[in-house]
Design an enzyme around this catalytic site. Structure first.
Site, PDB file in Angstrom:
ATOM      1  N   THR A  43      -8.147   3.635   7.156  1.00 33.33           N
ATOM      2  CA  THR A  43      -9.258   3.032   7.266  1.00 33.33           C
ATOM      3  C   THR A  43      -9.296   2.348   8.605  1.00 33.33           C
ATOM      4  O   THR A  43      -8.507   1.732   9.027  1.00 33.33           O
ATOM      5  CB  THR A  43      -9.461   1.963   6.292  1.00 33.33           C
ATOM      6  OG1 THR A  43      -8.946   2.619   5.019  1.00 33.33           O
ATOM      7  CG2 THR A  43     -10.745   1.522   6.287  1.00 33.33           C
TER       8      THR A  43
ATOM      9  N   HIS B 202       0.992   6.079   1.822  1.00 35.12           N
ATOM     10  CA  HIS B 202       1.853   6.809   2.942  1.00 35.12           C
ATOM     11  C   HIS B 202       2.886   7.731   2.134  1.00 35.12           C
ATOM     12  O   HIS B 202       3.470   8.776   2.423  1.00 35.12           O
ATOM     13  CB  HIS B 202       2.584   6.161   3.809  1.00 35.12           C
ATOM     14  CG  HIS B 202       1.607   5.448   5.119  1.00 35.12           C
ATOM     15  ND1 HIS B 202       0.608   6.140   5.508  1.00 35.12           N
ATOM     16  CD2 HIS B 202       1.442   4.257   5.463  1.00 35.12           C
ATOM     17  CE1 HIS B 202      -0.050   5.433   6.491  1.00 35.12           C
ATOM     18  NE2 HIS B 202       0.329   4.161   6.262  1.00 35.12           N
TER      19      HIS B 202
ATOM     20  N   HIS C  63      -5.237   3.860  -2.355  1.00 35.69           N
ATOM     21  CA  HIS C  63      -6.534   4.196  -1.727  1.00 35.69           C
ATOM     22  C   HIS C  63      -7.001   5.604  -2.415  1.00 35.69           C
ATOM     23  O   HIS C  63      -6.370   6.451  -1.897  1.00 35.69           O
ATOM     24  CB  HIS C  63      -6.710   4.252  -0.365  1.00 35.69           C
ATOM     25  CG  HIS C  63      -8.044   4.535   0.507  1.00 35.69           C
ATOM     26  ND1 HIS C  63      -8.514   4.275   1.555  1.00 35.69           N
ATOM     27  CD2 HIS C  63      -9.293   4.882  -0.113  1.00 35.69           C
ATOM     28  CE1 HIS C  63      -9.627   4.541   1.755  1.00 35.69           C
ATOM     29  NE2 HIS C  63      -9.940   4.984   0.684  1.00 35.69           N
TER      30      HIS C  63
ATOM     31  N   GLU D 183      -8.123   0.911  -3.670  1.00 35.73           N
ATOM     32  CA  GLU D 183      -9.217   0.943  -2.471  1.00 35.73           C
ATOM     33  C   GLU D 183      -9.890   2.100  -2.763  1.00 35.73           C
ATOM     34  O   GLU D 183      -9.611   3.139  -3.194  1.00 35.73           O
ATOM     35  CB  GLU D 183      -8.336   0.941  -1.142  1.00 35.73           C
ATOM     36  CG  GLU D 183      -7.801  -0.152  -0.666  1.00 35.73           C
ATOM     37  CD  GLU D 183      -7.299   0.274   0.808  1.00 35.73           C
ATOM     38  OE1 GLU D 183      -7.585   1.087   1.359  1.00 35.73           O
ATOM     39  OE2 GLU D 183      -6.293  -0.526   1.124  1.00 35.73           O
TER      40      GLU D 183
ATOM     41  N   GLU E 275     -11.280  -9.101   2.138  1.00 34.24           N
ATOM     42  CA  GLU E 275      -9.986  -8.738   2.925  1.00 34.24           C
ATOM     43  C   GLU E 275     -10.232  -8.713   4.593  1.00 34.24           C
ATOM     44  O   GLU E 275     -11.025  -7.901   4.802  1.00 34.24           O
ATOM     45  CB  GLU E 275      -9.339  -7.523   2.459  1.00 34.24           C
ATOM     46  CG  GLU E 275      -8.192  -6.943   3.156  1.00 34.24           C
ATOM     47  CD  GLU E 275      -7.139  -6.039   2.363  1.00 34.24           C
ATOM     48  OE1 GLU E 275      -7.371  -5.760   1.269  1.00 34.24           O
ATOM     49  OE2 GLU E 275      -6.406  -5.251   3.450  1.00 34.24           O
TER      50      GLU E 275
ATOM     51  N   ARG F  13       4.068  18.593   1.677  1.00 32.75           N
ATOM     52  CA  ARG F  13       4.621  19.757   1.162  1.00 32.75           C
ATOM     53  C   ARG F  13       3.780  20.334  -0.137  1.00 32.75           C
ATOM     54  O   ARG F  13       4.105  21.555  -0.259  1.00 32.75           O
ATOM     55  CB  ARG F  13       6.017  19.311   0.906  1.00 32.75           C
ATOM     56  CG  ARG F  13       6.903  20.071   0.248  1.00 32.75           C
ATOM     57  CD  ARG F  13       7.344  21.704   0.974  1.00 32.75           C
ATOM     58  NE  ARG F  13       7.875  21.449   2.314  1.00 32.75           N
ATOM     59  CZ  ARG F  13       8.962  21.562   2.532  1.00 32.75           C
ATOM     60  NH1 ARG F  13       9.730  21.859   1.742  1.00 32.75           N
ATOM     61  NH2 ARG F  13       9.558  21.339   3.779  1.00 32.75           N
TER      62      ARG F  13
ATOM     63  N   HIS G 162      -4.020  -4.415   7.228  1.00 31.95           N
ATOM     64  CA  HIS G 162      -4.202  -3.432   8.168  1.00 31.95           C
ATOM     65  C   HIS G 162      -3.471  -3.779   9.474  1.00 31.95           C
ATOM     66  O   HIS G 162      -3.818  -4.556  10.345  1.00 31.95           O
ATOM     67  CB  HIS G 162      -5.483  -3.079   8.530  1.00 31.95           C
ATOM     68  CG  HIS G 162      -5.665  -1.640   9.086  1.00 31.95           C
ATOM     69  ND1 HIS G 162      -5.928  -0.577   8.158  1.00 31.95           N
ATOM     70  CD2 HIS G 162      -5.777  -0.929  10.368  1.00 31.95           C
ATOM     71  CE1 HIS G 162      -6.157   0.446   8.800  1.00 31.95           C
ATOM     72  NE2 HIS G 162      -5.750   0.358  10.043  1.00 31.95           N
TER      73      HIS G 162
ATOM     74  N   ARG H 114      -6.902  13.444   0.174  1.00 30.86           N
ATOM     75  CA  ARG H 114      -5.929  13.765   0.772  1.00 30.86           C
ATOM     76  C   ARG H 114      -4.489  13.161   0.700  1.00 30.86           C
ATOM     77  O   ARG H 114      -3.317  13.610   1.027  1.00 30.86           O
ATOM     78  CB  ARG H 114      -6.486  13.405   2.530  1.00 30.86           C
ATOM     79  CG  ARG H 114      -6.182  11.876   2.692  1.00 30.86           C
ATOM     80  CD  ARG H 114      -6.206  11.756   4.236  1.00 30.86           C
ATOM     81  NE  ARG H 114      -7.706  11.904   4.649  1.00 30.86           N
ATOM     82  CZ  ARG H 114      -8.214  11.244   5.609  1.00 30.86           C
ATOM     83  NH1 ARG H 114      -7.540  10.448   6.344  1.00 30.86           N
ATOM     84  NH2 ARG H 114      -9.405  11.487   5.856  1.00 30.86           N
TER      85      ARG H 114
ATOM     86  N   ARG I  10      -9.148   8.231  -2.094  1.00 32.98           N
ATOM     87  CA  ARG I  10     -10.100   8.900  -1.206  1.00 32.98           C
ATOM     88  C   ARG I  10     -10.980  10.053  -1.596  1.00 32.98           C
ATOM     89  O   ARG I  10     -10.393  10.597  -2.463  1.00 32.98           O
ATOM     90  CB  ARG I  10      -9.440   9.712   0.228  1.00 32.98           C
ATOM     91  CG  ARG I  10      -8.975   8.284   1.101  1.00 32.98           C
ATOM     92  CD  ARG I  10      -8.537   8.872   2.305  1.00 32.98           C
ATOM     93  NE  ARG I  10      -8.140   7.887   3.301  1.00 32.98           N
ATOM     94  CZ  ARG I  10      -9.395   7.511   4.211  1.00 32.98           C
ATOM     95  NH1 ARG I  10     -10.294   8.270   4.428  1.00 32.98           N
ATOM     96  NH2 ARG I  10      -8.955   6.466   5.139  1.00 32.98           N
TER      97      ARG I  10
ATOM     98  N   ASN J 177       0.852  -1.112  -0.080  1.00 39.23           N
ATOM     99  CA  ASN J 177       0.046   0.167   0.147  1.00 39.23           C
ATOM    100  C   ASN J 177       0.949   1.085  -0.054  1.00 39.23           C
ATOM    101  O   ASN J 177       1.775   1.374   1.019  1.00 39.23           O
ATOM    102  CB  ASN J 177      -0.969  -0.192   1.071  1.00 39.23           C
ATOM    103  CG  ASN J 177      -1.820   0.912   1.150  1.00 39.23           C
ATOM    104  OD1 ASN J 177      -1.600   2.185   1.133  1.00 39.23           O
ATOM    105  ND2 ASN J 177      -3.282   0.753   1.508  1.00 39.23           N
TER     106      ASN J 177
HETATM  107  N1  PXP Z   1      -5.895  -2.908   3.681  1.00 41.22           N
HETATM  108  C1  PXP Z   1      -6.667  -2.008   3.867  1.00 41.22           C
HETATM  109  C2  PXP Z   1      -8.036  -2.381   3.436  1.00 41.22           C
HETATM  110  C3  PXP Z   1      -6.533  -0.792   4.379  1.00 41.22           C
HETATM  111  O1  PXP Z   1      -7.333   0.270   4.382  1.00 41.22           O
HETATM  112  C4  PXP Z   1      -4.961  -0.614   4.759  1.00 41.22           C
HETATM  113  C5  PXP Z   1      -4.677   0.845   5.144  1.00 41.22           C
HETATM  114  O2  PXP Z   1      -4.935   1.899   4.346  1.00 41.22           O
HETATM  115  C6  PXP Z   1      -4.246  -1.676   4.398  1.00 41.22           C
HETATM  116  C7  PXP Z   1      -4.426  -2.890   3.975  1.00 41.22           C
HETATM  117  C8  PXP Z   1      -2.738  -1.467   4.975  1.00 41.22           C
HETATM  118  O3  PXP Z   1      -2.649  -1.306   6.496  1.00 41.22           O
HETATM  119  P1  PXP Z   1      -1.149  -0.603   7.040  1.00 41.22           P
HETATM  120  O4  PXP Z   1      -0.909   0.514   6.361  1.00 41.22           O
HETATM  121  O5  PXP Z   1      -1.604  -0.512   8.498  1.00 41.22           O
HETATM  122  O6  PXP Z   1      -0.258  -1.673   6.610  1.00 41.22           O
END
Ligand code: PXP
Length: 246
Positions: free
Chosen positions: A107, A10, A50, A76, A157, A18, A197, A56, A52, A7
């Site tokens: 999430t 981040h 994702h 996502e 999931e 920035r 997650h 963001r 959103r 994912n």
């Molecule tokens: N799966 C889903 C559905 C998520 O929403 C997230 C977080 O965005 C993740 C996996 C990954 O979670 P983490 O960043 O805590 O590894």
């Protein structure tokens, strides 16, 4: 081997901190596209991003660019019509439907599928007709899982957030039991099982050793954090090694 989905939200979060007003200028770093390419090269099987409603972190243009660059894209998104249209335009290989609250940082909690079954069935149908595999992000609860099957989704999931937060052995075991039960039920219902997650380098081994039939684990925070110190390629490889060991 269980597949690894990285994912990359981040990476976009850092860029937006920035360059909110110029995310695609030539100097806007770090690039989620570059992260996706490096992760794929390092062996990640899938890239998750994702989009959103409030944009963001990941932007529409990120999705378009990443779609062109990676073999397997998991988008996502919230189960709303704006996002269904976007997904049909972007054509990810897979969509993971997640609940979305504006005030949350990431999430939190799975979808309430049983309460929103008819809405979700419509969304799943539209995405499936566009050739997209659909996954529903749910808590490890048989009621939600059975409802997920009713929507026509191909995959679930399992939300590992509570497992990841548990510190006492008893709580960890309780969470694992819930996930195991759901994995067996999903297998019976012919649903693919993904999980994600809060999974990290410390808690992944126990989870994948205990929960059967896992197809993909989606991990973001731990890998991107590790990448700050050892580089993204090494961070992805380190997680892949844990998956290979099982
Ligand atoms: N799966 C889903 C559905 C998520 O929403 C997230 C977080 O965005 C993740 C996996 C990954 O979670 P983490 O960043 O805590 O590894």
């Amino acid at each position: 081997m269980i597949r690894l989905g990285l994912n990359i939200d981040h990476v976009a979060t850092l860029r937006q901190a920035r360059y909110k007003h110029a995310p695609f200028s030539s100097f806007a770093e770090p690039s989620p596209l570059q992260a996706a390419k490096i992760a794929q090269e390092a062996g990640a099987h899938s890239i998750t991003a994702h989009l959103r409603e409030d944009r963001r972190h990941i932007q529409d243009e990120d999705m378009r660019l990443i779609r062109q660059a990676v073999k397997h894209l998991n988008m996502e998104m919230a189960p709303i019509s704006e996002m269904v249209e976007k997904a049909i335009e972007i054509k990810p290989d897979e969509v993971c439907l997640v609940p979305e609250k504006r005030e949350e940082i990431t999430t939190e909690g799975g979808l309430d599928v049983s309460r929103n079954e008819s809405t979700l069935r419509k969304v799943v149908q539209e995405l499936s007709q566009a050739g997209i595999t659909v996954s529903l992000f749910i808590d490890p609860d048989p009621i939600q899982l059975k409802a997920a099957k009713q929507t026509g989704a191909h995959c679930i999931e399992l939300h590992t957030g509570q497992y990841a937060l548990a510190t006492e052995q008893k709580r960890i075991e309780e969470e694992i039991e819930k996930h195991k039960l759901c994995a067996y039920l999903a297998k019976d219902l012919n649903l693919q099982v993904n999980a994600g997650h809060g999974l990290n380098y410390n808690n992944l081994a126990t989870y994948i050793r205990s929960v059967p039939f896992l197809h993909t684990v989606n991990i973001g925070h731990a890998i991107i954090s590790e990448a700050l110190f050892s580089g993204l390629k090494n961070a992805v490889r380190k997680m892949l090694q844990l998956l290979e060991k099982q």
